[in-house]
Structure formats: C-alpha cells, structure tokens
Design a protein around this motif. Structure first.
Motif, PDB file in Angstrom:
ATOM      1  N   ARG A   1       0.840  -1.207   0.000  1.00  0.00           N
ATOM      2  CA  ARG A   1       0.000   0.000   0.000  1.00  0.00           C
ATOM      3  C   ARG A   1       0.873   1.253   0.000  1.00  0.00           C
ATOM      4  O   ARG A   1       0.571   2.220  -0.695  1.00  0.00           O
ATOM      5  CB  ARG A   1      -0.926  -0.001   1.232  1.00  0.00           C
ATOM      6  N   ALA A   2       1.972   1.217   0.760  1.00  0.00           N
ATOM      7  CA  ALA A   2       2.863   2.391   0.813  1.00  0.00           C
ATOM      8  C   ALA A   2       3.490   2.649  -0.556  1.00  0.00           C
ATOM      9  O   ALA A   2       3.593   3.794  -0.997  1.00  0.00           O
ATOM     10  CB  ALA A   2       3.942   2.174   1.868  1.00  0.00           C
ATOM     11  N   LEU A   3       3.899   1.574  -1.251  1.00  0.00           N
ATOM     12  CA  LEU A   3       4.500   1.750  -2.580  1.00  0.00           C
ATOM     13  C   LEU A   3       3.455   2.220  -3.587  1.00  0.00           C
ATOM     14  O   LEU A   3       3.756   3.017  -4.483  1.00  0.00           O
ATOM     15  CB  LEU A   3       5.150   0.444  -3.042  1.00  0.00           C
ATOM     16  N   ASP A   4       2.221   1.739  -3.441  1.00  0.00           N
ATOM     17  CA  ASP A   4       1.145   2.190  -4.332  1.00  0.00           C
ATOM     18  C   ASP A   4       0.856   3.674  -4.132  1.00  0.00           C
ATOM     19  O   ASP A   4       0.434   4.357  -5.066  1.00  0.00           O
ATOM     20  CB  ASP A   4      -0.130   1.372  -4.079  1.00  0.00           C
ATOM     21  N   ALA A   5       1.062   4.164  -2.911  1.00  0.00           N
ATOM     22  CA  ALA A   5       0.759   5.569  -2.617  1.00  0.00           C
ATOM     23  C   ALA A   5       1.877   6.504  -3.090  1.00  0.00           C
ATOM     24  O   ALA A   5       1.681   7.718  -3.157  1.00  0.00           O
ATOM     25  CB  ALA A   5       0.546   5.749  -1.113  1.00  0.00           C
ATOM     26  N   ALA A   6       3.042   5.942  -3.419  1.00  0.00           N
ATOM     27  CA  ALA A   6       4.163   6.796  -3.845  1.00  0.00           C
ATOM     28  C   ALA A   6       3.908   7.353  -5.243  1.00  0.00           C
ATOM     29  O   ALA A   6       3.190   6.746  -6.036  1.00  0.00           O
ATOM     30  CB  ALA A   6       5.464   5.999  -3.813  1.00  0.00           C
ATOM     31  N   ARG A   7       4.489   8.513  -5.543  1.00  0.00           N
ATOM     32  CA  ARG A   7       4.317   9.163  -6.839  1.00  0.00           C
ATOM     33  C   ARG A   7       4.859   8.349  -8.002  1.00  0.00           C
ATOM     34  O   ARG A   7       4.294   8.350  -9.089  1.00  0.00           O
ATOM     35  CB  ARG A   7       5.129  10.457  -6.847  1.00  0.00           C
ATOM     36  N   ASP A   8       6.039   7.733  -7.784  1.00  0.00           N
ATOM     37  CA  ASP A   8       6.751   7.068  -8.870  1.00  0.00           C
ATOM     38  C   ASP A   8       6.923   5.584  -8.553  1.00  0.00           C
ATOM     39  O   ASP A   8       6.915   5.198  -7.392  1.00  0.00           O
ATOM     40  CB  ASP A   8       8.131   7.714  -9.059  1.00  0.00           C
ATOM     41  N   PRO A   9       7.096   4.769  -9.608  1.00  0.00           N
ATOM     42  CA  PRO A   9       7.356   3.344  -9.371  1.00  0.00           C
ATOM     43  C   PRO A   9       8.739   3.155  -8.749  1.00  0.00           C
ATOM     44  O   PRO A   9       9.660   3.926  -9.043  1.00  0.00           O
ATOM     45  CB  PRO A   9       7.297   2.733 -10.772  1.00  0.00           C
ATOM     46  N   HIS A  10       8.886   2.146  -7.906  1.00  0.00           N
ATOM     47  CA  HIS A  10      10.170   1.846  -7.272  1.00  0.00           C
ATOM     48  C   HIS A  10      10.484   0.358  -7.437  1.00  0.00           C
ATOM     49  O   HIS A  10      10.309  -0.431  -6.506  1.00  0.00           O
ATOM     50  CB  HIS A  10      10.143   2.241  -5.790  1.00  0.00           C
ATOM     51  N   PRO A  11      10.942  -0.020  -8.659  1.00  0.00           N
ATOM     52  CA  PRO A  11      11.131  -1.449  -8.940  1.00  0.00           C
ATOM     53  C   PRO A  11      12.130  -2.130  -7.995  1.00  0.00           C
ATOM     54  O   PRO A  11      11.972  -3.325  -7.706  1.00  0.00           O
ATOM     55  CB  PRO A  11      11.621  -1.480 -10.396  1.00  0.00           C
TER      56      PRO A  11
END
Lengths: 342, 121
Positions: free
Chosen positions: A172-182
């Motif tokens: 959920r935290a990664l989904d809320a971030a502005r940019d993708p973080h592979p």
C-alpha cells in the motif's frame, strides 16, 4: 507559545495536577521530532516545589501510520506499568481547544539520544556490552505486553500473520508513492517469498532504534517515541534495531551501532524473552530497509505535496537509493544461499 | 554547452554556492543553524550531480525495462508490476536480466543521491 495559550495551558495543568496554584515558570520548544512538537516546561507547585515536564503535541501534518498523543499516552502508561524504562506519563489532554491539538505531559528525563553521538560513545549506558543488554531487557518487557488489552483498543485486532501483514502494508505504501520503485518491489517480493511462518503477535514498539533511546554514561534513561507501536512479530523490533541502516556507520556494533548483538539477545533472555530466531531477525532486518525507504518516501511527499514545505523533508527521500543498494545486495546474498541449499 | 548563455554554467555556480555555504557560512553560524547549512550544502550537492547525469544512461535503463516488460509506455512502472506479480522471481526467464537491470538502476540512483555508498561508505 503566546500568553493566552500559556495561561490556558497553566489552568489545564493546575486542574489536572489538583493544585490550583500551579504555575508554569518556563516553556521552551525542544529540538527534534519531525512529527511532533516537544516543549520543555518547568512547573512550580503551590508549596514552592518545582518539577520539569515535557509536553508533546502534534505538528500540522502527521504520518498516517502514527498514533496521536492520546494513544501515545495510553501506550506509555502500559509500558510504564510493564516495567519498561520510559518517562513517567503524567496527563493527557484530548481537548484541542487548549493548545490547538491534543497533547500529553510526562516527566522530563535527562540524557543523550542523538544517534551520531551515541554510536561513538564508548561509555554509553555504562559501556557497550551493558548498553546492548539493557536494550534487550527493555524489548523483552515491551514484548511481554500481549493482546487482548482493553486499555489499547486503538491497536485493533492483532494480525494472524504479522509478516504477511507487513508485506501488505508495504504494498500500500509503494502504491501511494508518486513514482514506481522497482528495486523496492524486488525487495518486497523477496520478503513475500521468504516470509517465516506466523507467530502470535505481541506489542512491538516499531521504532526502537538508536536515536529514540535516551542514554546517560551509566544507564539507559528512557525509551522514547511510541507513536508507531502495534501488535506484531517480536523479531520486528530486533530486526529494526539491528538493521545495517540504523547502525549509523558503526557497523561492527550490530545492536544499533551501540553494542554487540550477543549482549542484546542475552539481555532479552534475561528479562524473560524467548531466544530470538536468527532467521526471523534477518528477515526483519531486510524488511527494515524497505520500511525505512517507504517512510522516507512518505516524508518526502509531505514536502512535494506542498502541505509542509521543508528542506529536511525534501532531502529525506534521497536516503532511498542507499537503502536500495544494500537491499539489492542482501537479496542477492539470500538468493545465492537458497540456491546452494536447494 | 551553448555559447549563447553566460558562464559559469549551472554546475559551476552550484559548486561555488556549495563551497560558500560550507567554507564561509558554516563556521560562522551558531549551532542550531549549522544543521540547516549542512542540509543546504547537501541539497546543492545532490542537485549538481542530478543535472550531470547523462540522459543517454537514463534512456538506456528505460529501454532495457521496455524490452523486458514489452511496455514502451512507463516501462519502470510495468517492471514494478511484473516484479510484484512474481514474473521476475528466481527460476523465471526474466530473473537474471531483471537483477542486472536493477543493479544498474541502483548504481545510477546512488551516483546522484548517495555517492559515498558506491565508495563503500
């Protein structure tokens, strides 16, 4: 603090302390706290005695995952009653009319918390070995607090599977971030694939690390900052404390850059904790890199959104690439081990 | 660099500004403001390295992500999605190429944000 607020505060404290003559002799803003405002108060009672208190209240924007001051007060009370070394909680004011936001008041404890000083301090807490043992004992006492607890209803239902719950929260935290973080996704995926079996949840402090522990040169003076506490896997706290990213450059001292890991575990056992499982702690150390990264992204968002422009918040996400670097290396190491074992 | 605009250029000005903060301002500041001065110098350092990144390297990373995912639009987002779904796990065809691409991406990101990490710090 202007005169009107200070008088409202004085009147509230006088009522709470049951001393109509109580006066606030000094009130000074204390350094530190990206989320809270901390004030140092010197109060004078009607009989002339003085005491030093700390008042904690919220800044304008707070991290969604953190508790408010009233919940933090309940956690402090529970920890205090369980024998954890905390600043004695005194009062909590849920009424936002007094200061503009709810606040809590606790007794002031002297000591040093600043991480970069603590990790270079040979005499910390009476010496590194003793300091690491002390941290172990505190964690065991915290983890002895188990659900259900009627005084901590805001912690909700304990997760059936704390590791899986962690992975879901990170998604959920990664989904809320502005940019993708592979790269962070890579770490998260590895954690999901290698998650240990569920354990019964206990109270986790969830920010038990160097910087949040107050020290003197003889002892551990207080465990601070309870706003992230939650039901979870006790190894989560051990992993967070020992993670490379929280050793502040003093990598050889695996318990938070402060002392040896063996002494931490010995202290943990001494105070009734079960022998930590090294595999689980290693999983949570990797998880710590991911969690710190998503916290840093959320702090950066407070600046980027324009809600809270701040150079400090703007710089925080630039810690993420370093966390990613170590996370990639650790995933590669763990995958190589698993491949050899297979 | 175009001769149409005056020198010093952006990188040179930022370097001079950073040196002024660290060498002239910092020693003269009282303790509570020193942290802010260090943050200013840190921000200028990151910005200087960021404008120096060769765009061809960024484009190459994105092109590799596009080749891996088959998504020419927002390939890094597509890669993140595939990783989460397990499509790049050990044992899959994509695993090795993904690991190599992420290593290059991590290096690029650290060169900008945390060069000391690459030096082993």
């Amino acid at each position: 603090m202007d005169d009107a607020r200070r008088e409202r505060l004085r009147a509230w404290l006088a009522h709470a302390a049951g001393d109509p003559a109580l006066g606030v002799a000094t009130a000074e803003r204390l350094a530190g706290g990206a989320i809270q405002q901390n004030w140092g108060l010197t109060v004078r009672f009607g009989d002339g005695r003085e005491d030093r208190w700390v008042l904690r209240t919220d800044n304008a924007a707070t991290l969604a995952a953190s508790h408010g001051r009233i919940e933090e007060y309940a956690l402090l009370r529970a920890a205090h009653d369980a024998g954890v070394t905390v600043a004695t909680p005194l009062f909590a004011c849920p009424d936002a009319e007094v200061l503009g936001a709810p606040f809590l008041v606790m007794r002031r404890v002297d000591g040093i918390a600043a991480a970069h000083r603590v990790v270079k301090w040979e005499a910390v807490g009476g010496g590194r070995e003793q300091a690491a043992r002390a941290m172990g004992r505190e964690l065991a006492r915290i983890h002895a607090i188990r659900p259900p607890r009627q005084d901590l209803p805001f912690l909700g239902t304990p997760p059936d599977d704390p590791c899986l719950a962690f992975c879901e929260a990170q998604e959920r935290a990664l989904d809320a971030a502005r940019d993708p973080h592979p790269i962070l996704e890579w770490g998260l995926r590895h954690l999901r694939r290698t998650a240990p079996a569920p354990l019964a949840a206990v109270l986790c402090h969830n920010d038990f690390r160097t910087g949040n522990i107050l020290w003197t040169d003889t002892h551990l003076a207080a465990v601070l900052d309870w706003e992230f506490a939650a039901w979870g896997d006790p190894h989560a706290d051990l992993g967070w404390l020992c993670a490379r990213c929280w050793r502040f450059g003093n990598l050889a001292m695996e318990a938070g850059g402060v002392g040896p890991r063996a002494a931490l575990y010995a202290g943990y056992r001494e105070a009734g904790g079960e022998l930590p499982d090294p595999e689980r702690v290693a999983w949570w150390e990797l998880a710590a890199h991911l969690r710190w990264a998503t916290i840093a992204l959320a702090q950066g968002e407070r600046h980027l959104s324009g809600r809270e422009p701040s150079l400090e918040l703007a710089l925080t996400p630039h810690i993420v690439p370093e966390l990613e670097w170590h996370l990639l290396a650790e995933v590669a190491r763990r995958e190589a081990l698993a491949e050899r074992a297979a | 660099m175009s001769p149409a605009l005056e020198r010093p250029d952006a990188a040179e000005l930022l370097a001079a500004a950073r040196a002024a903060v660290l060498d002239d301002l910092l020693p003269a500041l009282p303790e509570p403001h020193r942290l802010v001065a260090r943050m200013v110098a840190n921000a200028i350092g990151i910005a200087s390295r960021r404008i120096a990144v060769n765009p061809a390297r960024l484009a190459a990373v994105e092109a590799r992500a596009a080749a891996l995912t088959g998504a020419s639009d927002e390939p890094l987002a597509a890669l993140a999605t595939l990783i989460r779904r397990g499509a790049c796990d050990p044992g899959t065809d994509r695993h090795r190429a993904t690991a190599e691409l992420l290593a290059e991406l991590a290096r690029l990101r650290c060169e900008t944000s945390a060069p000391k990490t690459l030096a082993g710090g």
